[in-house]
Enzyme design. Structure first.
Site, PDB file in Angstrom:
ATOM      1  N   ASP A   1      53.036  40.099  49.337  1.00 43.13           N
ATOM      2  CA  ASP A   1      52.558  40.194  47.956  1.00 43.13           C
ATOM      3  C   ASP A   1      51.816  41.510  47.774  1.00 43.13           C
ATOM      4  O   ASP A   1      51.566  42.256  48.729  1.00 43.13           O
ATOM      5  CB  ASP A   1      51.648  39.013  47.627  1.00 43.13           C
ATOM      6  CG  ASP A   1      51.410  38.815  46.128  1.00 43.13           C
ATOM      7  OD1 ASP A   1      52.049  39.524  45.315  1.00 43.13           O
ATOM      8  OD2 ASP A   1      50.588  37.962  45.772  1.00 43.13           O
ATOM      9  N   LYS A   2      51.460  41.763  46.534  1.00 46.40           N
ATOM     10  CA  LYS A   2      50.700  42.951  46.161  1.00 46.40           C
ATOM     11  C   LYS A   2      49.579  42.533  45.216  1.00 46.40           C
ATOM     12  O   LYS A   2      49.721  41.579  44.440  1.00 46.40           O
ATOM     13  CB  LYS A   2      51.646  43.958  45.491  1.00 46.40           C
ATOM     14  CG  LYS A   2      50.993  44.986  44.560  1.00 46.40           C
ATOM     15  CD  LYS A   2      51.123  44.547  43.117  1.00 46.40           C
ATOM     16  CE  LYS A   2      50.652  45.577  42.130  1.00 46.40           C
ATOM     17  NZ  LYS A   2      50.598  45.014  40.757  1.00 46.40           N
ATOM     18  N   HIS A   3      48.470  43.230  45.284  1.00 44.21           N
ATOM     19  CA  HIS A   3      47.376  42.993  44.339  1.00 44.21           C
ATOM     20  C   HIS A   3      46.941  44.325  43.752  1.00 44.21           C
ATOM     21  O   HIS A   3      46.761  45.304  44.468  1.00 44.21           O
ATOM     22  CB  HIS A   3      46.182  42.325  45.016  1.00 44.21           C
ATOM     23  CG  HIS A   3      45.010  42.159  44.096  1.00 44.21           C
ATOM     24  ND1 HIS A   3      44.903  41.102  43.214  1.00 44.21           N
ATOM     25  CD2 HIS A   3      43.916  42.930  43.886  1.00 44.21           C
ATOM     26  CE1 HIS A   3      43.802  41.218  42.526  1.00 44.21           C
ATOM     27  NE2 HIS A   3      43.177  42.325  42.906  1.00 44.21           N
ATOM     28  N   SER A   4      46.750  44.351  42.435  1.00 43.27           N
ATOM     29  CA  SER A   4      46.249  45.544  41.747  1.00 43.27           C
ATOM     30  C   SER A   4      44.846  45.274  41.238  1.00 43.27           C
ATOM     31  O   SER A   4      44.534  44.159  40.792  1.00 43.27           O
ATOM     32  CB  SER A   4      47.159  45.912  40.567  1.00 43.27           C
ATOM     33  OG  SER A   4      46.548  46.907  39.765  1.00 43.27           O
TER      34      SER A   4
ATOM     35  N   THR B   1      48.590  40.331  34.273  1.00 44.29           N
ATOM     36  CA  THR B   1      50.003  40.011  34.488  1.00 44.29           C
ATOM     37  C   THR B   1      50.351  38.640  33.917  1.00 44.29           C
ATOM     38  O   THR B   1      51.426  38.443  33.338  1.00 44.29           O
ATOM     39  CB  THR B   1      50.323  40.052  35.994  1.00 44.29           C
ATOM     40  OG1 THR B   1      50.091  41.388  36.473  1.00 44.29           O
ATOM     41  CG2 THR B   1      51.766  39.671  36.267  1.00 44.29           C
TER      42      THR B   1
ATOM     43  N   ARG C   1      28.612  35.732  39.181  1.00 45.01           N
ATOM     44  CA  ARG C   1      28.565  37.205  39.251  1.00 45.01           C
ATOM     45  C   ARG C   1      28.780  37.831  37.890  1.00 45.01           C
ATOM     46  O   ARG C   1      28.148  38.839  37.542  1.00 45.01           O
ATOM     47  CB  ARG C   1      29.632  37.717  40.220  1.00 45.01           C
ATOM     48  CG  ARG C   1      29.349  37.414  41.685  1.00 45.01           C
ATOM     49  CD  ARG C   1      30.569  37.675  42.547  1.00 45.01           C
ATOM     50  NE  ARG C   1      31.053  39.033  42.380  1.00 45.01           N
ATOM     51  CZ  ARG C   1      32.327  39.388  42.440  1.00 45.01           C
ATOM     52  NH1 ARG C   1      33.261  38.477  42.661  1.00 45.01           N
ATOM     53  NH2 ARG C   1      32.686  40.651  42.286  1.00 45.01           N
TER      54      ARG C   1
ATOM     55  N   SER D   1      36.475  37.961  47.066  1.00 43.90           N
ATOM     56  CA  SER D   1      37.099  37.285  45.922  1.00 43.90           C
ATOM     57  C   SER D   1      38.604  37.505  45.915  1.00 43.90           C
ATOM     58  O   SER D   1      39.382  36.557  45.788  1.00 43.90           O
ATOM     59  CB  SER D   1      36.484  37.807  44.621  1.00 43.90           C
ATOM     60  OG  SER D   1      37.105  37.221  43.493  1.00 43.90           O
TER      61      SER D   1
ATOM     62  N   LYS E   1      44.310  35.507  48.114  1.00 40.17           N
ATOM     63  CA  LYS E   1      45.567  35.952  48.731  1.00 40.17           C
ATOM     64  C   LYS E   1      45.807  35.253  50.065  1.00 40.17           C
ATOM     65  O   LYS E   1      46.942  34.882  50.389  1.00 40.17           O
ATOM     66  CB  LYS E   1      45.544  37.471  48.909  1.00 40.17           C
ATOM     67  CG  LYS E   1      45.601  38.256  47.595  1.00 40.17           C
ATOM     68  CD  LYS E   1      46.856  37.943  46.806  1.00 40.17           C
ATOM     69  CE  LYS E   1      46.957  38.754  45.532  1.00 40.17           C
ATOM     70  NZ  LYS E   1      48.156  38.393  44.730  1.00 40.17           N
TER      71      LYS E   1
END
Length: 437
Positions: free
Chosen positions: A80-83, A120, A168, A183, A188
């Site tokens: 996977d990818k996270h932005s 997204t 937060r 977080s 993930k």
């Protein structure tokens, strides 16, 4: 173990033991810790930081606060990818099907818009019938069928993170790098991944505006992920201008459909998407080198197999079976369109990217409060990139709005966000640096 003793130790700059961190996360999850105690520890972490071992312990404890997905039944690698978020950043919509078409599985758990950045999940929700919060069974079925599925976080994944983030958000502790790291990675890791690529944005449209801050966050994410047993790397990418030529929800989906179909591919968006695809394919073991991975990603895009995967995913999650062919029929459209004309001629020298994101939110394309509904139809298209030569009156962007008043306000905001200069500025590469830990 008393909460106030754990808080005191971190307040005084001490390193917390794994057992103390586990106690904190257990209190978060059960409600045994009060809001004030959670806020106090979050502030102590913001002021005094956490070392790598502490952050790994926090990440793993938050992962284990809920369900951890198991994809061992799949016949291929799971990645996977996270932005970290940006404006006109619809990379996930193309990236997931490209990587799936190359043989990996991408169970992408995404978020909604935050502040001036687009989400997204909000983009996918603009597709009629698309279930962004499916059952676990439907999620697994979609990943099997398409090789990818873009959905939202379920209530069972890392519940401790939800409570900590809510505290937060209202106590000015969002910026803490250890807390940001835990977080992101707790969710993930709970998604059952074997590898992860991080897209950390830098520039005036990013949460980390300074490159050195983006690099610090990227290093923290990669090192903690690796410390938690997850293969990870990161790319620092430029967010001093929108990535796509569209910003909004339905308009970014339309942009992604054009990209996958080969009808229009914004150059910077293409470069970032293929760079991230290559990174994911190497991490997943599908390609040995970046060049081989880039070639495979390009082939998946050019052959139409990535577009086919996207269509299969949309249908598997309840969207129209012919969405790719008839996107305009299904995507919502705003009734008002207005060109934001340039006030003078020259070259686009600078864009206040955050201001464009805020303009989309003001149109209704984002949220002022968490409970706000999103207008999927509004946004900006035809966003002119830095370096473009323009004449007076040329459109800098097309505003899509619900009414003429909103359209006029957004057009003025677009004009204010652009700086036009006499000479063409030097080109700035969209991929700035690679971080491997």
């Amino acid at each position: 173990m008393l909460p106030q003793e754990i808080i005191r130790r971190k307040r005084d700059g001490k390193t917390l033991a794994q057992e103390e961190i586990a106690e904190f996360v257990a209190g978060l999850t059960s409600g045994a810790w009060s809001e004030g105690q959670v806020a106090a520890l979050a502030m102590a972490v913001l002021l005094n930081g956490m070392d790598r071992e502490e952050t790994v312990a926090l990440t793993l404890a938050m992962r284990d606060s809920g369900e951890v997905l198991d994809w061992s039944f799949l016949p291929g690698p799971v990645t996977d990818k996270h932005s970290t978020g940006g404006v006109g950043d619809n990379v996930s919509l193309m990236l997931a099907p490209i990587v799936a078409a190359c043989g990996a599985y991408v169970p992408m758990i995404s978020g909604r818009g935050l502040g001036h950045t687009g989400g997204t999940l909000d983009k996918m929700d603009s597709i009629p019938g698309y279930r962004s919060q499916p059952t676990q069974q439907d999620f697994e079925r979609a990943v099997r069928a398409a090789g990818c599925a873009i959905i939202g976080q379920t209530g069972e994944l890392a519940p401790a993170d939800r409570r900590l983030y809510a505290v937060r958000d209202v106590t000015a502790t969002v910026e803490s790098i250890p807390l940001i790291t835990a977080s992101i990675l707790s969710k993930k890791l709970a998604a059952g991944l074997q590898s992860l690529v991080l897209d950390v944005k830098s520039g005036n449209g990013a949460f980390m505006a300074r490159k050195e801050d983006a690099v610090a966050l990227a290093k923290s994410l990669v090192q903690v992920a690796q410390g938690a047993g997850l293969a990870a790397s990161a790319l620092i990418t430029d967010m001093n201008q929108p990535l796509a030529s569209a910003a909004g929800n339905a308009v970014e989906v339309r942009n992604a459909v054009d990209f996958l179909a080969g009808e229009a591919q914004d150059p910077r968006l293409e470069e970032v998407t293929l760079a991230l695809a290559a990174e994911m394919l190497v991490a997943a073991g599908i390609a040995l080198t970046a060049d081989e991975a880039q070639s495979r990603a390009r082939q998946a895009l050019d052959s139409g197999s990535a577009a086919e995967r996207f269509g299969t995913m949309v249908e598997a999650l309840g969207g129209p079976a012919d969405f790719l062919e008839k996107a305009d029929k299904y995507l919502p459209r705003a009734p008002e369109r207005l060109a934001a004309g340039a006030e003078c001629g020259g070259f686009v020298g600078r864009i206040d990217t955050r201001a464009l994101g805020v303009a989309v939110v003001e149109l209704g394309g984002g949220r002022r409060k968490p409970e706000d509904a999103v207008d999927h139809a509004v946004g900006l298209t035809g966003i002119v990139p830095i370096g473009t030569e323009i004449r007076r009156g040329d459109p800098l962007a097309i505003v899509h709005a619900r009414n003429p008043i909103d359209a006029q306000r957004a057009a003025e905001a677009v004009r204010d966000a652009y700086e036009v200069i006499d000479e063409r500025p030097p080109a700035n590469a969209p991929v700035l640096e690679r971080i491997t830990g």
